[in-house]
Every structure is written in C-alpha cells, then in structure tokens.
Design an enzyme around this catalytic site. Sequence first.
Site, PDB file in Angstrom:
ATOM      1  N   ILE A 191       1.037  -1.177  -0.160  1.00 28.59           N
ATOM      2  CA  ILE A 191       0.047   0.043  -0.086  1.00 28.59           C
ATOM      3  C   ILE A 191       0.872   1.116  -0.121  1.00 28.59           C
ATOM      4  CG2 ILE A 191      -0.316  -0.128   2.584  1.00 28.59           C
ATOM      5  CD1 ILE A 191      -3.207   0.912   2.146  1.00 28.59           C
ATOM      6  N   GLU A 227       2.115  -8.002   6.915  1.00 31.08           N
ATOM      7  CA  GLU A 227       3.350  -7.915   7.461  1.00 31.08           C
ATOM      8  C   GLU A 227       3.798  -6.381   7.138  1.00 31.08           C
ATOM      9  OE1 GLU A 227       4.619 -10.879   5.161  1.00 31.08           O
ATOM     10  OE2 GLU A 227       3.858 -12.210   6.308  1.00 31.08           O
ATOM     11  N   VAL A 245       0.874   5.425  -0.865  1.00 30.53           N
ATOM     12  CA  VAL A 245       0.354   6.911  -1.081  1.00 30.53           C
ATOM     13  C   VAL A 245       1.663   7.982  -1.469  1.00 30.53           C
ATOM     14  CG1 VAL A 245      -1.057   8.723  -0.199  1.00 30.53           C
ATOM     15  CG2 VAL A 245      -1.973   6.570   0.330  1.00 30.53           C
ATOM     16  N   ASN A 304       7.729   0.993  10.914  1.00 31.42           N
ATOM     17  CA  ASN A 304       7.186   1.738   9.912  1.00 31.42           C
ATOM     18  C   ASN A 304       5.871   2.190  10.888  1.00 31.42           C
ATOM     19  OD1 ASN A 304       5.807   2.924   7.903  1.00 31.42           O
ATOM     20  ND2 ASN A 304       5.942   1.160   6.529  1.00 31.42           N
ATOM     21  N   TYR A 346      -2.820   1.080  10.115  1.00 32.50           N
ATOM     22  CA  TYR A 346      -3.371  -0.259  10.218  1.00 32.50           C
ATOM     23  C   TYR A 346      -4.329  -0.587  11.600  1.00 32.50           C
ATOM     24  CZ  TYR A 346      -0.150  -1.390   6.627  1.00 32.50           C
ATOM     25  OH  TYR A 346       0.589  -1.399   5.414  1.00 32.50           O
TER      26      TYR A 346
HETATM   27  C1  LIG Z   1       1.242   4.119   5.345  1.00 28.63           C
HETATM   28  C2  LIG Z   1       0.562   5.108   4.401  1.00 28.63           C
HETATM   29  C3  LIG Z   1       0.107   4.252   2.888  1.00 28.63           C
HETATM   30  C4  LIG Z   1      -0.596   5.764   4.974  1.00 28.63           C
HETATM   31  O1  LIG Z   1      -1.363   6.441   3.907  1.00 28.63           O
HETATM   32  P1  LIG Z   1      -2.033   7.892   4.278  1.00 28.63           P
HETATM   33  O2  LIG Z   1      -3.108   8.217   3.063  1.00 28.63           O
HETATM   34  O3  LIG Z   1      -1.145   8.807   4.488  1.00 28.63           O
HETATM   35  O4  LIG Z   1      -2.742   7.473   5.477  1.00 28.63           O
HETATM   36  P2  LIG Z   1      -4.286   8.131   6.108  1.00 28.63           P
HETATM   37  O5  LIG Z   1      -4.297   9.663   5.641  1.00 28.63           O
HETATM   38  O6  LIG Z   1      -5.386   7.363   5.350  1.00 28.63           O
HETATM   39  O7  LIG Z   1      -4.070   8.088   7.534  1.00 28.63           O
HETATM   40  C5  LIG Z   1      -5.160   7.227   8.497  1.00 28.63           C
HETATM   41  C6  LIG Z   1      -4.550   7.258   9.764  1.00 28.63           C
HETATM   42  O8  LIG Z   1      -3.351   6.320   9.739  1.00 28.63           O
HETATM   43  C7  LIG Z   1      -2.477   7.375  10.779  1.00 28.63           C
HETATM   44  N1  LIG Z   1      -1.198   7.613  10.149  1.00 28.63           N
HETATM   45  C8  LIG Z   1      -1.146   7.720   8.712  1.00 28.63           C
HETATM   46  N2  LIG Z   1       0.128   8.239   8.517  1.00 28.63           N
HETATM   47  C9  LIG Z   1       0.782   8.670   9.607  1.00 28.63           C
HETATM   48  C10 LIG Z   1       1.832   9.244  10.070  1.00 28.63           C
HETATM   49  N3  LIG Z   1       2.845   9.655   9.077  1.00 28.63           N
HETATM   50  N4  LIG Z   1       2.243   9.350  11.227  1.00 28.63           N
HETATM   51  C11 LIG Z   1       1.233   8.885  12.210  1.00 28.63           C
HETATM   52  N5  LIG Z   1       0.234   8.479  12.038  1.00 28.63           N
HETATM   53  C12 LIG Z   1      -0.223   8.145  10.810  1.00 28.63           C
HETATM   54  C13 LIG Z   1      -3.363   8.131  11.385  1.00 28.63           C
HETATM   55  O9  LIG Z   1      -3.702   7.437  12.577  1.00 28.63           O
HETATM   56  C14 LIG Z   1      -4.059   8.547  10.417  1.00 28.63           C
HETATM   57  O10 LIG Z   1      -5.250   9.292  10.925  1.00 28.63           O
HETATM   58  P3  LIG Z   1      -5.407  10.975  11.118  1.00 28.63           P
HETATM   59  O11 LIG Z   1      -4.694  11.417   9.967  1.00 28.63           O
HETATM   60  O12 LIG Z   1      -6.818  11.132  11.312  1.00 28.63           O
HETATM   61  O13 LIG Z   1      -4.552  10.990  12.494  1.00 28.63           O
HETATM   62  C15 LIG Z   1       1.759   6.030   3.658  1.00 28.63           C
HETATM   63  O14 LIG Z   1       2.150   6.727   4.818  1.00 28.63           O
HETATM   64  C16 LIG Z   1       2.589   5.524   2.854  1.00 28.63           C
HETATM   65  O15 LIG Z   1       2.278   5.300   1.589  1.00 28.63           O
HETATM   66  N6  LIG Z   1       3.852   5.156   3.310  1.00 28.63           N
HETATM   67  C17 LIG Z   1       4.910   4.679   2.520  1.00 28.63           C
HETATM   68  C18 LIG Z   1       5.048   3.098   1.981  1.00 28.63           C
HETATM   69  C19 LIG Z   1       4.389   2.278   2.999  1.00 28.63           C
HETATM   70  O16 LIG Z   1       5.344   2.201   4.046  1.00 28.63           O
HETATM   71  N7  LIG Z   1       3.676   1.237   3.114  1.00 28.63           N
HETATM   72  C20 LIG Z   1       3.389   0.440   3.861  1.00 28.63           C
HETATM   73  C21 LIG Z   1       4.161  -0.937   3.523  1.00 28.63           C
HETATM   74  S1  LIG Z   1       3.714  -2.330   4.682  1.00 28.63           S
END
Ligand SMILES: CC(C)(COP(=O)(O)OP(=O)(O)OC[C@H]1O[C@@H](n2cnc3c(N)ncnc32)[C@H](O)[C@@H]1OP(=O)(O)O)[C@@H](O)C(=O)NCCC(=O)NCCS
Length: 160
Positions: free
Chosen positions: A84, A118, A86, A123, A130
């Site tokens: 996943i 996993e 973004v 991270n 999650y």
């Molecule tokens: C993990 C990832 C997909 C989250 O996507 P996102 O669209 O930014 O997440 P959302 O806006 O839907 O966040 C939902 C909730 O998750 C948590 N969250 C997401 N990013 C966060 C951050 N950087 N720090 C703390 N909490 C976070 C928060 O609880 C958030 O809710 P809130 O914004 O109301 O506080 C994104 O950070 C990403 O692409 N990371 C790099 C790739 C990666 O590591 N993927 C996972 C591999 S297992």
Amino acid sequence: MNLRPGIPADVPRLVDLERASPTAAHWTERRYRQSIEPIREDQRRLVLVAEAAASASAGPDLLSGVVGFLVARHLGREWELENIVVAPAAQRKRIGRQMLEALLAAARESNSESVFLEVRESNAAARKLYESAGFQQAGRRKSYYTDPAEDAIVYRRSLP
Ligand SMILES: CC(C)(COP(=O)(O)OP(=O)(O)OC[C@H]1O[C@@H](n2cnc3c(N)ncnc32)[C@H](O)[C@@H]1OP(=O)(O)O)[C@@H](O)C(=O)NCCC(=O)NCCS
C-alpha cells in the site's frame, strides 16, 4: 478521490510511486503486471488505485492522477495486504484509510474470515494506519526484512 481497479496502463505509475517510497514493498514491473492480469486463476489479486481529479490548483505530481495504490492477494478465506503506497504529497488525507476500507469491504463480500499483513517494525505511519483500521498485532517474524535487516510485525483483522 476516486478508487478504481488498476489497469495495465497504470503499471509505470505504480512503479514510480513505489520507487519513491523506501518503506513500501519493492516489486518488479512484471510482478505488478501479473497482479493486474494474473496468468492463473488461483493467483487472484485486488489492485486498487486512488485517482485524484485534475484541478486548476493541482500541479504536476501533486494531487492529480494516480496518487496511491494497494495490492492484496486472496488466499482461501483470507486476504493478504501485500503493498500500500500513497504519494508523499498526498499523504495524511485519508487515502490510505479509504483504500484499506475498500479492501475490507471486498474481503467481506468474498466471505473471508480475515485480512493479514506484515510491516516493518519501524514503519510507524503504516502501523498507525493499520491499528486505526482495527488490525491487531498477531505475531512477529524475526529478521524478516533485509536492507536493512528488521523484524516484521504481523497484523490481522478479523471480519465480522
Ligand atoms: C502508510 C501510508 C500508506 C498511509 O497513507 P495515508 O493516506 O497517508 O494515511 P491516512 O491519511 O489514510 O491515515 C489514516 C490514519 O493512519 C495514521 N497515520 C497515517 N500516516 C501517519 C503518520 N505519518 N504518522 C502518524 N500516523 C499516521 C493516522 O492515525 C491517520 O489518521 P489521522 O490522519 O486522522 O490521524 C503512507 O504513509 C505511505 O504510503 N507510506 C509509505 C509506504 C509504506 O510504508 N507502505 C506500507 C508498507 S507495509
């Protein structure tokens, strides 16, 4: 934000998004293609892309076009979230959460019992996402990742 199934033409963009994201799982372009067009029925995957509508205020690579994606595999009565991502400029806008909820809905529709995944122990952003979506820690895989070596935390979300 529109969520839709991935199509072969999305593959170069998915690879670009993944390459710009060090904590994502790293796959070959071929693997993305095969996820979208599986060569065997038992390799069923869900590929979802999040697409932002073009707008006058969105610059190139900001909030327009494909800004995120998710890949999950259907295994018996379980689903595994495999990747996943973004785009950095589009993070913290609930796109990850929306894609995860769409996976949970697809899993429920397919009469599955749970979704697991996993993630690298360090991270924190992904783990928060999650946990906020109801996933619970179900185990640890010692030194599961390389470059750098790190444990994986296994999360599971049971479906009602
Ligand atoms: C993990 C990832 C997909 C989250 O996507 P996102 O669209 O930014 O997440 P959302 O806006 O839907 O966040 C939902 C909730 O998750 C948590 N969250 C997401 N990013 C966060 C951050 N950087 N720090 C703390 N909490 C976070 C928060 O609880 C958030 O809710 P809130 O914004 O109301 O506080 C994104 O950070 C990403 O692409 N990371 C790099 C790739 C990666 O590591 N993927 C996972 C591999 S297992």
